[in-house]
Design an enzyme around this catalytic site. Sequence first.
Site, short mmCIF file in Angstrom:
data_model
loop_
_atom_site.label_atom_id
_atom_site.label_comp_id
_atom_site.label_asym_id
_atom_site.label_seq_id
_atom_site.Cartn_x
_atom_site.Cartn_y
_atom_site.Cartn_z
N VAL A 1 -3.32 -0.76 2.84
CA VAL A 1 -4.41 -0.06 3.79
C VAL A 1 -3.95 -0.45 5.24
O VAL A 1 -3.96 -1.67 5.49
CB VAL A 1 -5.54 -1.10 3.29
CG1 VAL A 1 -6.91 -0.48 4.25
CG2 VAL A 1 -5.85 -0.61 1.78
N CYS A 2 -3.96 0.50 6.14
CA CYS A 2 -3.73 0.27 7.43
C CYS A 2 -5.18 0.53 8.10
O CYS A 2 -5.76 1.42 8.27
CB CYS A 2 -2.91 1.56 8.16
SG CYS A 2 -1.16 1.08 7.61
N LEU A 3 -5.44 -0.67 8.67
CA LEU A 3 -6.77 -0.74 9.38
C LEU A 3 -6.53 -2.03 10.66
O LEU A 3 -6.16 -2.92 10.28
CB LEU A 3 -7.81 -1.02 8.69
CG LEU A 3 -9.33 -0.99 9.25
CD1 LEU A 3 -9.70 0.46 9.43
CD2 LEU A 3 -10.23 -1.69 8.00
#
Length: 363
Positions: free
Chosen positions: A133-135
Amino acid sequence: MNPSHQKQAANAMKGGEPIFNVFDIVSEVPDDHYYFHSPKSHGTTNRALSKHVMKEWKILEENLPDSIYVRVYENRIDLMRAVIVGAAGTPYHDGLFFFDIMLPSDYPNRPPKLYFHSFGYHLNTNLYKNGKVCLSLLNTTYGNSREMWNPRASTLLQVLVSIQALVLNEQPFFNAPHIGGWINGRTNHQRNSRACNETVFLLTWYVAIWLVSRPPKNFEAFVIQHFRTRSVAVLDSCREYANGRVWVGSYCRNGGGGSSSLPSSNVRVSPYFRNTMVELYPKLVQTFQYYRADLQGTPKELELEIKQTKKKQVIDRRKHENKGEVRKNKPMGGIFKEAVDKIKTVLGWKKNNNNVTQTPNNL
């Protein structure tokens, strides 16, 4: 598909109304949790973490919206599982997106770790097929200081709401860093964005089929109940999109049970999307029927309109396959091919010699 899931779904219903709480505490973490075998982050000596986790639980219990559901565990307070319901007005609408969460031993000094249940699909630039998850709030992608994790202010609730609002949004094409910054050129990218929405919608429902056959533990009844309830609206939206009556992601369903959309006189959907929907639609019907969804006379095959002649054509997938009329690998050309190539490059779906990414073309 496990027949026991049918019984669980039935037991979760009372007078047709859902009774699944947005937040609840479960005694033991399930063995299908991605971080099940990870060392415990808490213990009798880590009172600081235990105290902060209790605070986080309270925030979640009191503030979760009715489209995000969380389960926490008595025997592993450092682990959680959450599901986010795709919002109306986005290509993710009515889909379910599961995340397994682990808190590090020095939480909140470091952000939580998240794993997305992708089932091998690269959903968008922020949700990878390997579960990453890229955040910026998780410190897994770039952002300014105000967007990064702040040990004194950031919370798990902020993480989940940010994923729903910023990742599962109405135009995921613009999530790509070098695209989102081109505000002045945004109009020029609308064609690519709409093509991206088509792909995202298809992937959302391939993921859903996997979810129904293998629902994450502690959410079995919820998953089946959700799709039984939304089945008619989902199939209605598939027909609306495939026939170019409304832009993909713009279909909605009013409170009275009828359908409504946001029509446009200039809707164009790609042949690729239409052909893939012909394959996907009967699979969704079969999945919903298996769990006894009331489809209320919904067509079992996708009916496509031929706009030039104002006639309707029922596409029978098996008949076309037998006659060789459906060519799965037919090359795409012109404007649409250019748009798809750009999207695959931006979102990381482009094939290379070392790594073949799974997209609807490969299903």
